[in-house]
Write an enzyme that holds these catalytic residues in place. Structure first.
Site, PDB file in Angstrom:
ATOM      1  N   THR A 125       0.819  -1.206   0.000  1.00 56.97           N
ATOM      2  CA  THR A 125       0.000   0.000   0.000  1.00 56.97           C
ATOM      3  C   THR A 125       0.857   1.262   0.000  1.00 56.97           C
ATOM      4  OG1 THR A 125      -1.542   1.303   1.360  1.00 56.97           O
ATOM      5  CG2 THR A 125      -0.115  -0.212   2.532  1.00 56.97           C
ATOM      6  N   TYR A 149      -1.853   0.125  10.110  1.00 55.15           N
ATOM      7  CA  TYR A 149      -2.079  -0.547   8.826  1.00 55.15           C
ATOM      8  C   TYR A 149      -0.845  -0.431   7.937  1.00 55.15           C
ATOM      9  CZ  TYR A 149      -3.627  -1.080   3.990  1.00 55.15           C
ATOM     10  OH  TYR A 149      -3.706  -1.444   2.663  1.00 55.15           O
TER      11      TYR A 149
END
Length: 333
Positions: A125, A149
């Site tokens: 990501t 995350y």
């Protein structure tokens, strides 16, 4: 007696019943590449998996399950999508994210090493870059995630890099920017009702499935005052994964690549595009900025084109929005 031809090797896709994983399974099937998937169906849907792909229901944190699947299906490569992806939730439940995203990835990579599987395509990501001011953000931008995350994904990236000299495990790490849209053929799409993706939420608001779209901040230093993001069609992203797998199967070296188009659209541009495509008005409310939202996040995306020969086919914002809306209309209200 003639030798029997060897059974085709399969790629193991973790999280193949989810949004991105299911699109990749369809892309693999379209390309004639055999696959098997493991998914615990906590957020994924059995119906999203192509009929030709075996689905094993279970958790990749189980080394025993991974071993059984690898032995039974002749796995030679892994595409790793399984994980938790909601940024605010990661702040509220950091240890759960490190368990699901990092510890389970360790189990998966350890199993790969023990079975001699030396090819991994990893779903990472742009959150690994944190709140950078760089525009565009290329792969040399320092990584400094600002939430669990992004940190959990970066830890798996580090494990992959450390595993290569020790175990010969080559990888392609794909850092996604803002994934959106749905399969143009209508076979799969984003089906989680509580998803936080802008285009998904805007479609839900348009169809009356949410009260309104909240637009956070109208005073950013951008042309219309709203945040700019690099939206990539999920089908183009799926094709990038297929190319990454083929690169590794040809003996290609490890790569870290951004996945985006190298240009952005603002929140208000997305809303106007959806209104133009649908002929309807998106109910929206305006709110203060959210802490930590950078004005622009746009990928430096030259490297993926150069190294994998990736050529996007669905990179118009109106097509991304149109496919997302068509998929949303197909879901039960």
């Amino acid at each position: 007696m003639l030798d029997q031809p060897a059974a085709p090797r399969r790629v193991l896709v973790t999280g193949g019943a989810g949004y991105i994983g299911s699109h990749v399974l369809h892309a693999l099937t379209d390309a004639g590449i055999p696959a098997v998937t493991i998914d615990n169906l906590s957020t994924g849907r059995r119906a999203a998996v192509p009929e030709a792909v075996p689905l094993v229901e279970g958790d990749i944190g189980s080394a025993d399950l991974l071993e059984r699947v690898i032995r039974a299906h002749g796995v030679d490569a892994v595409m790793h999508f399984a994980g938790s992806i909601v940024v605010p939730e990661s702040v509220e439940k950091p240890l759960a994210y490190y368990r699901n995203n990092t510890v389970n990835s360790l189990t998966l990579l350890d199993t790969c090493a023990r079975f001699g599987i030396d090819k991994v395509v990893f779903s990472s990501t742009a959150a690994v870059y944190g709140a950078t001011d760089r525009v565009p953000i290329d792969e040399e931008t320092p990584t400094a995630p600002i939430n669990p995350y992004g940190a959990s994904k970066l830890m798996t990236e580090r494990m992959l890099r450390d595993a290569e000299p020790a175990h010969g495990l080559r990888s392609v790490i794909l850092r996604y920017f803002n994934v959106a849209g749905a399969d143009p053929a209508g076979r799969t799409g984003q089906a989680t009702p509580t998803a936080t993706h802008l285009i998904k939420v805007a479609c839900q608001a348009l169809l009356g499935r949410r009260p309104a779209l909240s637009i956070f901040g109208t005073d950013y230093p951008t042309p219309d005052g709203t945040c700019i993001r690099d939206y990539i069609h999920v089908s183009d992203l799926a094709e990038a994964h297929v190319l990454a797998l083929l690169h590794l199967r040809r003996g290609g070296e490890s790569l870290t690549l951004n996945c985006g188009y190298g240009r952005g659209a603002s929140v208000l541009e997305v809303v106007r595009t959806l209104e133009s495509v649908s002929g309807e008005t998106v109910p929206a409310t305006f709110a203060d900025r959210r802490p930590g939202d950078p004005p622009q996040l746009v990928a430096g995306a030259d490297r993926i084109r150069q190294r994998l020969g990736w050529v996007p086919k669905h990179d118009r914002l109106d097509e991304i929005v149109r496919n997302a809306l068509a998929w949303e209309r197909s879901l039960p209200g």
